[in-house]
Every structure is written in C-alpha cells, then in structure tokens.
Design a protein around this motif. Structure first.
Motif, PDB file in Angstrom:
ATOM      1  N   GLU A  10      49.160 -23.483   7.011  1.00 19.74           N
ATOM      2  CA  GLU A  10      48.072 -23.228   6.072  1.00 19.74           C
ATOM      3  C   GLU A  10      48.272 -21.855   5.429  1.00 19.74           C
ATOM      4  N   SER A  11      47.636 -21.680   4.276  1.00 21.13           N
ATOM      5  CA  SER A  11      47.843 -20.448   3.502  1.00 21.13           C
ATOM      6  C   SER A  11      47.472 -19.187   4.282  1.00 21.13           C
ATOM      7  N   HIS A  12      46.337 -19.248   5.023  1.00 15.31           N
ATOM      8  CA  HIS A  12      45.891 -18.059   5.755  1.00 15.31           C
ATOM      9  C   HIS A  12      45.925 -18.268   7.263  1.00 15.31           C
ATOM     10  N   GLY A  13      46.640 -19.315   7.688  1.00 14.23           N
ATOM     11  CA  GLY A  13      46.857 -19.528   9.123  1.00 14.23           C
ATOM     12  C   GLY A  13      47.914 -18.549   9.623  1.00 14.23           C
ATOM     13  N   PRO A  14      48.290 -18.674  10.889  1.00 14.80           N
ATOM     14  CA  PRO A  14      49.237 -17.705  11.452  1.00 14.80           C
ATOM     15  C   PRO A  14      50.613 -17.712  10.780  1.00 14.80           C
ATOM     16  N   ALA A  15      51.103 -18.901  10.416  1.00 13.13           N
ATOM     17  CA  ALA A  15      52.480 -18.970   9.899  1.00 13.13           C
ATOM     18  C   ALA A  15      52.737 -20.297   9.218  1.00 13.13           C
ATOM     19  N   LEU A  16      53.840 -20.332   8.471  1.00 17.28           N
ATOM     20  CA  LEU A  16      54.354 -21.573   7.879  1.00 17.28           C
ATOM     21  C   LEU A  16      55.626 -21.923   8.628  1.00 17.28           C
ATOM     22  N   VAL A  17      55.809 -23.201   8.908  1.00 10.23           N
ATOM     23  CA  VAL A  17      57.006 -23.587   9.658  1.00 10.23           C
ATOM     24  C   VAL A  17      57.733 -24.730   8.963  1.00 10.23           C
ATOM     25  N   THR A  84      45.831 -11.732   9.600  1.00 15.83           N
ATOM     26  CA  THR A  84      45.025 -10.759  10.373  1.00 15.83           C
ATOM     27  C   THR A  84      43.637 -10.590   9.742  1.00 15.83           C
ATOM     28  N   ASN A  85      43.545 -10.791   8.405  1.00 14.75           N
ATOM     29  CA  ASN A  85      42.237 -10.671   7.731  1.00 14.75           C
ATOM     30  C   ASN A  85      41.407 -11.958   7.853  1.00 14.75           C
ATOM     31  N   TRP A  86      42.039 -12.992   8.380  1.00 14.20           N
ATOM     32  CA  TRP A  86      41.392 -14.308   8.482  1.00 14.20           C
ATOM     33  C   TRP A  86      41.387 -14.788   9.940  1.00 14.20           C
ATOM     34  N   MET A  90      40.336 -18.491  10.269  1.00 13.35           N
ATOM     35  CA  MET A  90      41.429 -19.471  10.335  1.00 13.35           C
ATOM     36  C   MET A  90      42.013 -19.575  11.741  1.00 13.35           C
ATOM     37  N   SER A  91      41.206 -19.249  12.733  1.00 11.81           N
ATOM     38  CA  SER A  91      41.675 -19.363  14.115  1.00 11.81           C
ATOM     39  C   SER A  91      41.987 -20.828  14.457  1.00 11.81           C
ATOM     40  N   PRO A  92      43.170 -21.132  14.941  1.00 16.09           N
ATOM     41  CA  PRO A  92      43.473 -22.526  15.296  1.00 16.09           C
ATOM     42  C   PRO A  92      42.550 -23.063  16.387  1.00 16.09           C
ATOM     43  N   TRP A  93      42.104 -22.202  17.285  1.00 20.06           N
ATOM     44  CA  TRP A  93      41.192 -22.616  18.362  1.00 20.06           C
ATOM     45  C   TRP A  93      39.791 -22.130  18.030  1.00 20.06           C
ATOM     46  N   PRO A  94      38.751 -22.693  18.640  1.00 22.92           N
ATOM     47  CA  PRO A  94      37.394 -22.213  18.362  1.00 22.92           C
ATOM     48  C   PRO A  94      37.354 -20.691  18.514  1.00 22.92           C
ATOM     49  N   PRO A  95      36.922 -19.993  17.452  1.00 25.78           N
ATOM     50  CA  PRO A  95      37.006 -18.523  17.501  1.00 25.78           C
ATOM     51  C   PRO A  95      36.016 -17.915  18.487  1.00 25.78           C
ATOM     52  N   GLU A  96      36.430 -16.799  19.058  1.00 23.19           N
ATOM     53  CA  GLU A  96      35.533 -16.076  19.976  1.00 23.19           C
ATOM     54  C   GLU A  96      34.895 -14.929  19.229  1.00 23.19           C
ATOM     55  N   GLY A  97      33.719 -14.543  19.654  1.00 27.86           N
ATOM     56  CA  GLY A  97      33.045 -13.377  19.066  1.00 27.86           C
ATOM     57  C   GLY A  97      32.333 -13.730  17.780  1.00 27.86           C
ATOM     58  N   GLU A  98      31.705 -12.699  17.211  1.00 26.63           N
ATOM     59  CA  GLU A  98      30.936 -12.873  15.972  1.00 26.63           C
ATOM     60  C   GLU A  98      31.885 -13.140  14.802  1.00 26.63           C
ATOM     61  N   SER A 100      33.893 -12.673  11.628  1.00 25.06           N
ATOM     62  CA  SER A 100      34.323 -11.445  10.947  1.00 25.06           C
ATOM     63  C   SER A 100      35.508 -11.771  10.051  1.00 25.06           C
ATOM     64  N   GLY A 101      35.724 -10.893   9.066  1.00 26.80           N
ATOM     65  CA  GLY A 101      36.839 -11.081   8.139  1.00 26.80           C
ATOM     66  C   GLY A 101      36.554 -12.166   7.117  1.00 26.80           C
ATOM     67  N   LYS A 102      37.626 -12.755   6.603  1.00 31.15           N
ATOM     68  CA  LYS A 102      37.490 -13.746   5.520  1.00 31.15           C
ATOM     69  C   LYS A 102      37.412 -15.165   6.058  1.00 31.15           C
TER      70      LYS A 102
END
Ligand code: EPS
Length: 357
Positions: A10-17, A84-86, A90-98, A100-102
């Motif tokens: 994905e565009s703002h995911g961790p990486a393209l493979v 890092t801004n997403w 764009m966390s692949p797993w359910p995000p932790e914490g409040e 934040s970011g885009k």
C-alpha cells in the motif's frame, strides 16, 4: 520457462514488495543501477511533496547471492519512509494507543477518477482509504525495481528499452499553469525497444500476442487510458497501400508503422509503443462528489498529490515494456543458466536473416 511478477503493498503501508520468478541463474545485478531507475521515477516536474520524503532504494530478500541471481524467485522490497507518519493509520495489525498521525479519519468523499468509489462498493468498505492505498501509483516504485532487473536480463541479449515523454515542448509551463489553477495534467509517453529479434510473441493465441501483452501491461499502470502500437490510431485513416512496411531487397524496410510487431510477433524492427495518461484525479480544487456516509453533496477528498507524473510514467512504462519483452524472451529462449539463455538466443539469431536494429 516464463517470467512472472507478483507485487503487494500500500502507498503508506510499511513497504512495497515484488517477487520476480523465472530468471535464469548467473545474471549479475547492480544495486546502483536499480536505485538509479528508482531515482529517475521519483524525479520529474510536477511531482508531489511526497517525493521529498521518499528516497527509494531496493532491498533484496531472496534469489540473489553476491550480486548474481540464483535462478530462484527474486524478492524485492522498497520501503515507504512516509509510513512513520501513518504508523497508526496504516498499521497492519489493530493499532495500539490513541489515534495519531495521518490516515486516522475515514475517507468518505470519493475522488472521481480514482479508485475510491468503485473500490468501496466492490470490497464493501466504509473507508475509501482501504481502496485508494493499493490503487495508488506509489506501487510503481517496486514495479520499476522489477523492470530494472528485466532490463539487465534483456541487455544480456542485446536489447535496450527506453521510455520518454512525447513531444513535450513546454511541460514545465503546462504544469506551472495547472498548479496555479490548482489543477492537474496528463501526457503521452513513448517506449522504444531496440535490438528485439523477430519472433518474440506469437499469433497462436491472444495471450501469446506481444502487442496484446504490451497493451495490457501499459494499461495496467495507474492513470493510463490509452495505448497504441506503432502508428496505432492513425493507421485507421490510411489505405493499405500506405499503412504497411514494405520489404525491400536485403529484407530491410524503410518504415516502421507497425511499431515492430506484426500479427502479435516482433518483426525485427524497433518496438514502438505509446501510452496516454489522464490528468491525475486528486485536485487541489476538488471535483464535485457525494459523501458516502450521509449521501449529501460535497467536494472530493483533497490530499497532497502530484500535479503531473508523466515523466515518472515514462520510467514506469519502460519497466512494463522491459518486463513483457523479458517474459517473451524467456518463453522463447529458456535456459536455467544465463549462458544457456544467451546461447539459445545466439543460435536463433544466427539461423535467421536479421541484423539487430
Ligand atoms: C498517489 C498520490 C500521491 C503520490 C503517489 C501516488 O501520494 P501521497 O498522497 O502520499 O502524496 O505521491 O505517488 C507516490 C507516492 C510515488 O512514489 O509515486 C495516488 O493517489 O496515486
């Protein structure tokens, strides 16, 4: 033996493979050459501020040892620095914490011309971000890395592929004007393949036709709405006596209206293909849209984007053509080791009456 490419990211995911399978063993790859193509793709007038965040670089996870292919699947990665801004959004797993970011708020105002609307319907999505992230042309970064590998393979049999923007006398002026009006522009690119022997592709089935494969590959690039091979659409207005490339003594031709392909098979002339790119659909002065949640009229999503990406398209289209020519060459010449592939090509071009051009 055929060449296949699978990609993810994905565009703002961790990486393209990308996984490129079907390369022969013993092909020497240079990281600097792949990174140079990645840099070319990032450049160009009118690109998004995103390009100041990214500094694309290839990583190889498999299929290469000490710079030589192993004949096994080649796994390529291009990281998204912007992730890092997403990280939450764009966390692949359910995000932790409040949050934040885009990317923390759902996109419900689809951009006409992007994947937003059709994507939400097709996949049953409440947030168009789940569609647009994969549809994004950011994907072309890892595609260009794979294309760069294909170019290295083609070079071993004397084939060079090069893409360029067509007839663009004042791209910068056109981009500046559009930017001032918070609009976007498209353009046309041309890719040429030199040194392609006759006989790549086949008329046997539609899936073997080199022109069909090239057209599909080019149409597979984001924002491409038209493709032509050789003189393409202009041929429709001509008489047969004007439209074909006559064979002259010595089996040479004075014209190449067919763009190097007859009946789905390369004919030994230069391969010439063009792709037309629509103006990008993310406008800073947004188009009319409808909120998918409320059904109320509204303005389409506005987010950082390119004013033009036609110079990038020239590099991406070059990769698409290189991958298709490399696939057709693998189909025709086979071989598990690079030297077998090259020997098969050499035996073939010695058998036929053809001088590279
Ligand atoms: C794209 C939107 C923009 C472009 C992107 C393609 O992304 P962002 O919203 O992150 O600025 O920059 O292209 C790239 C990131 C790239 O590397 O080419 C889109 O919606 O297709």
């Amino acid at each position: 033996m055929t060449l296949t490419l699978a990609t993810a990211g994905e565009s703002h995911g961790p990486a393209l493979v990308a996984i490129l399978s079907g390369l022969p063993a013993g092909l020497v790859l240079e990281k600097a050459a792949i990174d140079a193509d990645l840099r070319r793709r990032q450049e160009g007038y009118g690109r998004s501020p995103r390009q100041r965040i990214e500094s694309d670089e290839v990583e190889v996870l498999a299929g290469l040892r000490h710079g030589r292919t192993l004949g096994t699947p080649l796994a390529l990665v291009v990281r998204n620095r912007d992730h890092t801004n997403w990280a939450w959004g764009m966390s692949p797993w359910p995000p932790e914490g409040e949050p934040s970011g885009k990317g923390t708020k759902p996109v419900t105002l689809p951009r006409p011309g992007h994947a937003d609307y059709a994507g939400t319907l097709k996949y049953g999505l409440a947030d168009a971000r789940d569609a647009l992230e994969r549809a994004s042309a950011r994907h072309t970064a890892v595609f260009v890395a794979a294309g760069s590998v294909a170019k290295a393979l083609l070079r071993a049999i004397g084939i060079e592929v090069e893409g360029a923007v067509v007839d663009e006398e004042d791209l910068q002026g056109r981009v500046d004007e559009a930017r001032a009006e918070r609009d976007t522009v498209g353009g046309v690119v041309e890719v040429r393949g030199r040194g392609v022997p006759p006989g790549l592709g086949s008329y046997a089935t539609k899936d073997d036709r080199l022109d069909a494969r090239l057209a599909a590959a080019l149409m597979g690039i984001q924002a491409v709405k038209g493709v032509e091979i050789g003189d393409g659409f202009a041929l429709a207005a001509l008489r047969g006596s004007q439209a074909h490339d006559e064979l002259l003594p010595g089996l040479v031709r004075e014209t190449n209206r067919a763009g190097g392909i007859e009946a789905g098979v390369s004919n030994g002339e230069e391969i010439v293909v063009r792709a037309a790119m629509k103006p990008l659909p993310t406008l800073m002065r947004p188009l009319r849209s409808v909120d998918l949640e409320s059904g109320e009229p509204g303005e389409a999503l506005v987010e950082r984007s390119d004013v033009a990406a036609v110079e990038a398209l020239a590099v991406v289209a070059e990769a698409a053509v290189a991958l298709e020519l490399a696939r057709a060459a693998r189909d025709k010449f086979g071989g598990d080791a690079l030297e077998d592939f090259v020997a098969s090509w050499r035996a073939y071009v010695e058998r036929i009456p053809w001088d590279p051009r």
